[in-house]
Design a protein around this motif. Structure first.
Motif, PDB file in Angstrom:
ATOM      1  N   LEU A  25       0.855  -1.264  -0.032  1.00  0.00           N
ATOM      2  CA  LEU A  25       0.060   0.069   0.110  1.00  0.00           C
ATOM      3  C   LEU A  25       0.923   1.123   0.102  1.00  0.00           C
ATOM      4  CD1 LEU A  25      -2.759  -1.097   2.570  1.00  0.00           C
ATOM      5  CD2 LEU A  25      -2.881  -0.616  -0.081  1.00  0.00           C
ATOM      6  N   LEU A  26       2.021   1.318   0.695  1.00  0.00           N
ATOM      7  CA  LEU A  26       3.126   2.321   0.744  1.00  0.00           C
ATOM      8  C   LEU A  26       3.544   2.719  -0.527  1.00  0.00           C
ATOM      9  CD1 LEU A  26       4.959   2.102   3.996  1.00  0.00           C
ATOM     10  CD2 LEU A  26       3.489   3.861   3.523  1.00  0.00           C
ATOM     11  N   GLY A  27       3.895   1.530  -1.416  1.00  0.00           N
ATOM     12  CA  GLY A  27       4.304   1.760  -2.751  1.00  0.00           C
ATOM     13  C   GLY A  27       3.333   2.307  -3.575  1.00  0.00           C
ATOM     14  N   LEU A  28       2.159   1.801  -3.395  1.00  0.00           N
ATOM     15  CA  LEU A  28       1.180   2.143  -4.299  1.00  0.00           C
ATOM     16  C   LEU A  28       0.955   3.781  -4.146  1.00  0.00           C
ATOM     17  CD1 LEU A  28      -1.656  -0.542  -4.412  1.00  0.00           C
ATOM     18  CD2 LEU A  28      -0.005   0.067  -6.113  1.00  0.00           C
ATOM     19  N   TYR A  29       0.725   4.070  -2.848  1.00  0.00           N
ATOM     20  CA  TYR A  29       0.522   5.545  -2.519  1.00  0.00           C
ATOM     21  C   TYR A  29       1.699   6.315  -3.015  1.00  0.00           C
ATOM     22  CZ  TYR A  29      -0.482   9.762   0.251  1.00  0.00           C
ATOM     23  OH  TYR A  29      -0.576  10.941   0.492  1.00  0.00           O
ATOM     24  N   ALA A  30       2.979   5.933  -2.796  1.00  0.00           N
ATOM     25  CA  ALA A  30       4.105   6.797  -3.392  1.00  0.00           C
ATOM     26  C   ALA A  30       4.046   6.828  -4.785  1.00  0.00           C
ATOM     27  CB  ALA A  30       5.308   5.835  -2.898  1.00  0.00           C
ATOM     28  N   TYR A  31       3.649   5.738  -5.495  1.00  0.00           N
ATOM     29  CA  TYR A  31       3.461   5.737  -6.968  1.00  0.00           C
ATOM     30  C   TYR A  31       2.325   6.647  -7.480  1.00  0.00           C
ATOM     31  CZ  TYR A  31       2.676   4.122 -11.815  1.00  0.00           C
ATOM     32  OH  TYR A  31       2.465   4.227 -13.147  1.00  0.00           O
ATOM     33  N   GLN A  32       1.166   6.664  -6.583  1.00  0.00           N
ATOM     34  CA  GLN A  32      -0.019   7.726  -7.308  1.00  0.00           C
ATOM     35  C   GLN A  32       0.478   8.983  -6.784  1.00  0.00           C
ATOM     36  OE1 GLN A  32      -2.765   7.065  -8.746  1.00  0.00           O
ATOM     37  NE2 GLN A  32      -2.098   4.978  -9.095  1.00  0.00           N
ATOM     38  N   SER A  33       1.174   9.274  -5.879  1.00  0.00           N
ATOM     39  CA  SER A  33       1.557  10.708  -5.479  1.00  0.00           C
ATOM     40  C   SER A  33       2.568  11.167  -6.340  1.00  0.00           C
ATOM     41  CB  SER A  33       2.460  10.616  -3.879  1.00  0.00           C
ATOM     42  OG  SER A  33       1.369  10.418  -3.154  1.00  0.00           O
ATOM     43  N   SER A  34       3.782  10.475  -6.743  1.00  0.00           N
ATOM     44  CA  SER A  34       4.600  10.650  -7.745  1.00  0.00           C
ATOM     45  C   SER A  34       3.818  11.084  -9.208  1.00  0.00           C
ATOM     46  CB  SER A  34       5.591   9.402  -8.137  1.00  0.00           C
ATOM     47  OG  SER A  34       5.143   8.605  -8.799  1.00  0.00           O
ATOM     48  N   LEU A  35       2.885  10.427  -9.632  1.00  0.00           N
ATOM     49  CA  LEU A  35       2.177  10.682 -10.685  1.00  0.00           C
ATOM     50  C   LEU A  35       1.140  12.006 -10.515  1.00  0.00           C
ATOM     51  CD1 LEU A  35       0.328   7.109 -11.708  1.00  0.00           C
ATOM     52  CD2 LEU A  35       2.396   8.224 -12.826  1.00  0.00           C
ATOM     53  N   ARG A  36       0.586  12.168  -9.403  1.00  0.00           N
ATOM     54  CA  ARG A  36      -0.119  13.739  -9.321  1.00  0.00           C
ATOM     55  C   ARG A  36       1.239  14.715  -9.141  1.00  0.00           C
ATOM     56  NH1 ARG A  36      -3.120  10.341  -5.665  1.00  0.00           N
ATOM     57  NH2 ARG A  36      -1.791  10.818  -3.777  1.00  0.00           N
ATOM     58  N   PHE A  37       2.120  14.573  -8.607  1.00  0.00           N
ATOM     59  CA  PHE A  37       3.206  15.479  -8.642  1.00  0.00           C
ATOM     60  C   PHE A  37       3.634  15.900 -10.193  1.00  0.00           C
ATOM     61  CE2 PHE A  37       4.201  14.355  -4.053  1.00  0.00           C
ATOM     62  CZ  PHE A  37       3.524  15.351  -3.581  1.00  0.00           C
ATOM     63  N   SER A  38       3.655  14.729 -10.708  1.00  0.00           N
ATOM     64  CA  SER A  38       4.341  15.045 -12.309  1.00  0.00           C
ATOM     65  C   SER A  38       3.312  15.689 -13.067  1.00  0.00           C
ATOM     66  CB  SER A  38       4.518  13.601 -12.755  1.00  0.00           C
ATOM     67  OG  SER A  38       5.751  12.937 -11.948  1.00  0.00           O
ATOM     68  N   GLU A  39       1.885  15.329 -12.918  1.00  0.00           N
ATOM     69  CA  GLU A  39       0.828  15.962 -13.669  1.00  0.00           C
ATOM     70  C   GLU A  39       0.759  17.470 -13.194  1.00  0.00           C
ATOM     71  OE1 GLU A  39      -2.471  16.415 -16.408  1.00  0.00           O
ATOM     72  OE2 GLU A  39      -0.595  15.177 -16.137  1.00  0.00           O
ATOM     73  N   SER A  40       0.858  17.731 -12.045  1.00  0.00           N
ATOM     74  CA  SER A  40       0.866  19.153 -11.398  1.00  0.00           C
ATOM     75  C   SER A  40       1.904  20.040 -11.996  1.00  0.00           C
ATOM     76  CB  SER A  40       0.634  19.173  -9.741  1.00  0.00           C
ATOM     77  OG  SER A  40      -0.233  18.691  -9.373  1.00  0.00           O
ATOM     78  N   ALA A  41       3.089  19.161 -11.949  1.00  0.00           N
ATOM     79  CA  ALA A  41       4.267  19.912 -12.591  1.00  0.00           C
ATOM     80  C   ALA A  41       3.896  20.560 -13.861  1.00  0.00           C
ATOM     81  CB  ALA A  41       5.550  19.368 -12.308  1.00  0.00           C
ATOM     82  N   ARG A  42       3.463  19.494 -14.726  1.00  0.00           N
ATOM     83  CA  ARG A  42       3.236  19.603 -16.254  1.00  0.00           C
ATOM     84  C   ARG A  42       2.251  20.558 -16.402  1.00  0.00           C
ATOM     85  NH1 ARG A  42      -0.247  18.773 -19.872  1.00  0.00           N
ATOM     86  NH2 ARG A  42      -1.700  17.451 -18.384  1.00  0.00           N
ATOM     87  N   LEU A  43       1.256  20.748 -15.645  1.00  0.00           N
ATOM     88  CA  LEU A  43      -0.030  21.801 -15.883  1.00  0.00           C
ATOM     89  C   LEU A  43       0.675  22.848 -15.213  1.00  0.00           C
ATOM     90  CD1 LEU A  43      -2.998  19.841 -14.408  1.00  0.00           C
ATOM     91  CD2 LEU A  43      -2.526  20.371 -16.551  1.00  0.00           C
ATOM     92  N   ALA A  44       1.332  23.088 -14.380  1.00  0.00           N
ATOM     93  CA  ALA A  44       1.875  24.445 -13.933  1.00  0.00           C
ATOM     94  C   ALA A  44       2.961  24.888 -15.137  1.00  0.00           C
ATOM     95  CB  ALA A  44       2.795  24.156 -12.638  1.00  0.00           C
ATOM     96  N   ASP A  45       3.611  24.125 -15.639  1.00  0.00           N
ATOM     97  CA  ASP A  45       4.686  24.396 -16.797  1.00  0.00           C
ATOM     98  C   ASP A  45       3.946  25.028 -18.200  1.00  0.00           C
ATOM     99  OD1 ASP A  45       7.254  24.282 -17.998  1.00  0.00           O
ATOM    100  OD2 ASP A  45       6.318  22.848 -19.407  1.00  0.00           O
ATOM    101  N   ASP A  46       2.777  24.335 -18.287  1.00  0.00           N
ATOM    102  CA  ASP A  46       1.622  24.837 -19.463  1.00  0.00           C
ATOM    103  C   ASP A  46       1.187  26.165 -18.999  1.00  0.00           C
ATOM    104  OD1 ASP A  46       2.133  22.420 -20.691  1.00  0.00           O
ATOM    105  OD2 ASP A  46       0.115  21.662 -20.293  1.00  0.00           O
ATOM    106  N   SER A  47       1.063  26.396 -17.788  1.00  0.00           N
ATOM    107  CA  SER A  47       0.416  27.842 -17.399  1.00  0.00           C
ATOM    108  C   SER A  47       1.689  28.672 -17.487  1.00  0.00           C
ATOM    109  CB  SER A  47       0.042  27.791 -15.973  1.00  0.00           C
ATOM    110  OG  SER A  47      -1.069  27.184 -15.852  1.00  0.00           O
ATOM    111  N   HIS A  48       2.856  28.624 -17.134  1.00  0.00           N
ATOM    112  CA  HIS A  48       3.861  29.347 -17.344  1.00  0.00           C
ATOM    113  C   HIS A  48       4.125  29.629 -18.939  1.00  0.00           C
ATOM    114  CE1 HIS A  48       5.270  29.993 -13.509  1.00  0.00           C
ATOM    115  NE2 HIS A  48       5.311  28.570 -13.136  1.00  0.00           N
ATOM    116  N   ARG A  49       3.900  28.666 -19.586  1.00  0.00           N
ATOM    117  CA  ARG A  49       4.041  28.798 -21.139  1.00  0.00           C
ATOM    118  C   ARG A  49       3.143  29.613 -21.723  1.00  0.00           C
ATOM    119  NH1 ARG A  49       4.327  22.889 -23.698  1.00  0.00           N
ATOM    120  NH2 ARG A  49       4.361  24.289 -25.561  1.00  0.00           N
ATOM    121  N   VAL A  50       1.876  29.560 -21.261  1.00  0.00           N
ATOM    122  CA  VAL A  50       0.974  30.397 -21.713  1.00  0.00           C
ATOM    123  C   VAL A  50       0.936  31.767 -21.438  1.00  0.00           C
ATOM    124  CG1 VAL A  50      -1.603  30.918 -21.369  1.00  0.00           C
ATOM    125  CG2 VAL A  50      -1.043  28.516 -21.585  1.00  0.00           C
TER     126      VAL A  50
END
Length: 216
Positions: A25-50
């Motif tokens: 469960l810890l591994g799954l949570y850590a994996y999901q958290s990394s995906l969310r952080f990566s997505e947030s970083a991508r969306l933030a980067d898109d906002s900076h680009r816009v």
């Protein structure tokens, strides 16, 4: 003794399974958290680009007007070439903005901004045509009269509104990231503690004879 051995073995199995489950469960949570952080970083980067594109869009549109006016004043064809390049850059930036922000609300504003810029370019093009057919003075007069302050003001307002939307998105991404980090800081130690406790219990039980376990 067989029932006792079976109960003893079951306790060890339960403890071991609990520890393994906690680790999974810890591994799954850590994996999901990394995906969310990566997505947030991508969306933030898109906002900076816009935001960067909106700034460049305003500067390029201003440069196009300056190049048109310089051509009318000097007759230098180099300014006309620069004007055409600026016009192309504006259209390219609009296309990129539409690709980055296909949601209906933002796309509607970008489309309106595109139409306003096209209106402005038609006015600038008319000044260039007038220079070729009526002469420099007539072209300059037409350029002064054709500039619509309402179009310029509305265009600036749209770019400002679009920039504000991106700022709000960045603030939301930052808030979500902070909340996820806080949850991770709370849950991960608890999960690790549960896994360590369960595996330690298994290790302790594994060293004890069945008879000693029975006395408890």
């Amino acid at each position: 003794m067989a029932p006792l051995q079976r109960t003893y073995g079951q306790w060890i199995a339960v403890g071991f399974a609990t520890g393994i489950l906690a680790i999974i469960l810890l591994g799954l949570y850590a994996y999901q958290s990394s995906l969310r952080f990566s997505e947030s970083a991508r969306l933030a980067d898109d906002s900076h680009r816009v935001r960067a594109m909106l700034l460049e869009l305003g500067q390029t549109a201003s440069r196009a007007k300056s190049d048109q006016r310089s051509f009318l004043l000097t007759g230098n064809k180099e300014f006309l070439t620069q004007y055409g390049a600026a016009q192309k850059d504006v259209n390219d930036l609009i296309d990129k903005l539409k690709m980055l922000r296909p949601d209906v609300g933002t796309l509607t504003k970008i489309t309106e901004l595109s139409e306003l810029l096209n209106t402005r370019f038609k006015s600038l093009d008319a000044g260039i045509t007038a220079e070729e057919t009526q002469g420099r003075e007539a072209a300059l007069q037409r350029a002064r009269e054709s500039e619509d302050p309402a179009v310029v003001s509305r265009g600036r307002k749209l770019m400002s509104d679009l920039g504000d939307v991106e700022l709000a998105r960045l603030a939301q991404f930052s808030k979500s990231t902070d909340e996820a980090r806080d949850r991770s800081q709370l849950l991960l130690p608890i999960g690790i503690g549960c896994a360590v406790f369960a595996l330690a219990a298994v290790a302790i039980l594994g060293r004890q004879p069945v008879e000693e376990f029975a006395m408890r």
